[in-house]
Motif scaffolding. Sequence first.
Motif, PDB file in Angstrom:
ATOM      1  N   PHE A  55       0.834  -1.200   0.000  1.00  0.00           N
ATOM      2  CA  PHE A  55       0.000   0.000   0.000  1.00  0.00           C
ATOM      3  C   PHE A  55       0.871   1.253   0.000  1.00  0.00           C
ATOM      4  CE2 PHE A  55      -2.367   3.279   2.386  1.00  0.00           C
ATOM      5  CZ  PHE A  55      -3.396   3.462   1.483  1.00  0.00           C
ATOM      6  N   CYS A  56       1.760   1.367   0.982  1.00  0.00           N
ATOM      7  CA  CYS A  56       2.548   2.601   1.105  1.00  0.00           C
ATOM      8  C   CYS A  56       3.835   2.555   0.282  1.00  0.00           C
ATOM      9  CB  CYS A  56       2.876   2.867   2.565  1.00  0.00           C
ATOM     10  SG  CYS A  56       4.090   1.727   3.277  1.00  0.00           S
ATOM     11  N   ASN A  57       4.392   1.358   0.141  1.00  0.00           N
ATOM     12  CA  ASN A  57       5.667   1.157  -0.568  1.00  0.00           C
ATOM     13  C   ASN A  57       6.813   1.953   0.046  1.00  0.00           C
ATOM     14  OD1 ASN A  57       6.932  -0.412  -2.535  1.00  0.00           O
ATOM     15  ND2 ASN A  57       6.925   1.248  -4.012  1.00  0.00           N
ATOM     16  N   MET A  58       6.714   2.217   1.347  1.00  0.00           N
ATOM     17  CA  MET A  58       7.812   2.919   2.013  1.00  0.00           C
ATOM     18  C   MET A  58       8.030   2.426   3.436  1.00  0.00           C
ATOM     19  SD  MET A  58       6.213   6.669   2.532  1.00  0.00           S
ATOM     20  CE  MET A  58       5.002   6.987   3.794  1.00  0.00           C
ATOM     21  N   GLY A  59       7.514   1.239   3.753  1.00  0.00           N
ATOM     22  CA  GLY A  59       7.864   0.604   5.010  1.00  0.00           C
ATOM     23  C   GLY A  59       6.998   0.921   6.206  1.00  0.00           C
ATOM     24  N   THR A  60       5.862   1.583   6.037  1.00  0.00           N
ATOM     25  CA  THR A  60       5.067   1.947   7.209  1.00  0.00           C
ATOM     26  C   THR A  60       3.790   1.130   7.405  1.00  0.00           C
ATOM     27  OG1 THR A  60       3.943   3.694   5.994  1.00  0.00           O
ATOM     28  CG2 THR A  60       5.917   4.319   7.210  1.00  0.00           C
ATOM     29  N   CYS A  61       3.206   0.569   6.372  1.00  0.00           N
ATOM     30  CA  CYS A  61       1.898  -0.089   6.520  1.00  0.00           C
ATOM     31  C   CYS A  61       1.979  -1.588   6.843  1.00  0.00           C
ATOM     32  CB  CYS A  61       1.054   0.124   5.269  1.00  0.00           C
ATOM     33  SG  CYS A  61       1.540  -0.882   3.838  1.00  0.00           S
ATOM     34  N   PHE A  62       3.048  -2.227   6.516  1.00  0.00           N
ATOM     35  CA  PHE A  62       3.247  -3.667   6.745  1.00  0.00           C
ATOM     36  C   PHE A  62       2.271  -4.542   5.947  1.00  0.00           C
ATOM     37  CE2 PHE A  62       6.489  -4.246  10.088  1.00  0.00           C
ATOM     38  CZ  PHE A  62       6.766  -2.909  10.338  1.00  0.00           C
ATOM     39  N   ASP A  63       1.613  -4.000   4.943  1.00  0.00           N
ATOM     40  CA  ASP A  63       0.709  -4.807   4.118  1.00  0.00           C
ATOM     41  C   ASP A  63       1.463  -5.647   3.090  1.00  0.00           C
ATOM     42  OD1 ASP A  63      -1.607  -4.128   5.375  1.00  0.00           O
ATOM     43  OD2 ASP A  63      -2.238  -2.639   3.891  1.00  0.00           O
ATOM     44  N   CYS A  64       2.758  -5.472   2.996  1.00  0.00           N
ATOM     45  CA  CYS A  64       3.556  -6.180   1.986  1.00  0.00           C
ATOM     46  C   CYS A  64       4.390  -7.309   2.581  1.00  0.00           C
ATOM     47  CB  CYS A  64       4.484  -5.198   1.280  1.00  0.00           C
ATOM     48  SG  CYS A  64       5.767  -4.542   2.375  1.00  0.00           S
ATOM     49  N   VAL A  65       4.128  -7.653   3.850  1.00  0.00           N
ATOM     50  CA  VAL A  65       5.003  -8.630   4.499  1.00  0.00           C
ATOM     51  C   VAL A  65       4.907  -9.999   3.836  1.00  0.00           C
ATOM     52  CG1 VAL A  65       5.125  -7.482   6.736  1.00  0.00           C
ATOM     53  CG2 VAL A  65       3.305  -9.154   6.289  1.00  0.00           C
ATOM     54  N   SER A  76       8.462  -6.531   2.042  1.00  0.00           N
ATOM     55  CA  SER A  76       8.984  -6.717   0.688  1.00  0.00           C
ATOM     56  C   SER A  76       9.303  -5.399  -0.003  1.00  0.00           C
ATOM     57  CB  SER A  76       8.010  -7.534  -0.160  1.00  0.00           C
ATOM     58  OG  SER A  76       6.762  -6.893  -0.274  1.00  0.00           O
ATOM     59  N   CYS A  77       8.696  -4.299   0.458  1.00  0.00           N
ATOM     60  CA  CYS A  77       8.975  -3.013  -0.191  1.00  0.00           C
ATOM     61  C   CYS A  77      10.333  -2.451   0.222  1.00  0.00           C
ATOM     62  CB  CYS A  77       7.872  -2.004   0.107  1.00  0.00           C
ATOM     63  SG  CYS A  77       7.799  -1.436   1.821  1.00  0.00           S
ATOM     64  N   LEU A  78      10.922  -3.015   1.283  1.00  0.00           N
ATOM     65  CA  LEU A  78      12.223  -2.536   1.771  1.00  0.00           C
ATOM     66  C   LEU A  78      13.337  -3.543   1.542  1.00  0.00           C
ATOM     67  CD1 LEU A  78      11.217  -0.963   5.219  1.00  0.00           C
ATOM     68  CD2 LEU A  78      11.426   0.163   2.998  1.00  0.00           C
TER      69      LEU A  78
HETATM   70  S1  FES Z   1       4.069  -1.490   1.310  1.00  0.00           S
HETATM   71 FE1  FES Z   1       3.758  -0.589   3.256  1.00  0.00          FE
HETATM   72  S2  FES Z   1       5.339  -1.434   4.467  1.00  0.00           S
HETATM   73 FE2  FES Z   1       5.698  -2.264   2.503  1.00  0.00          FE
END
Ligand code: FES
Length: 93
Positions: A55-65, A76-78
Amino acid sequence: MSASRLNAERGEPFEFEFCGKPVAAHRGETLAAALMSAGVEEFAVTANGEPRQPFCNMGTCFDCVVTVNGQRLVRSCLTDAEAGMCVEKHEAS
Ligand code: FES
């Protein structure tokens, strides 16, 4: 800026594995970028069974774990994609 001046080049191609299937990536891409480019829409599943994707693609939402080489809750975005990685969808327990 015209398209001809962008001169964007991708890094060396390689593959890693997501849920047992090969995924093509290029050096310098994050896991999230490579997975989205491959059409993956479900990176994680919540305890309620709801799918999650970046969602955020910058490490704050954790929806990409995802789980990487057995390590859970990797954002995964980091995380840079690397050849031979074994990546699994994160399933909340
Ligand atoms: S997309 Fe939000 S933390 Fe990775």
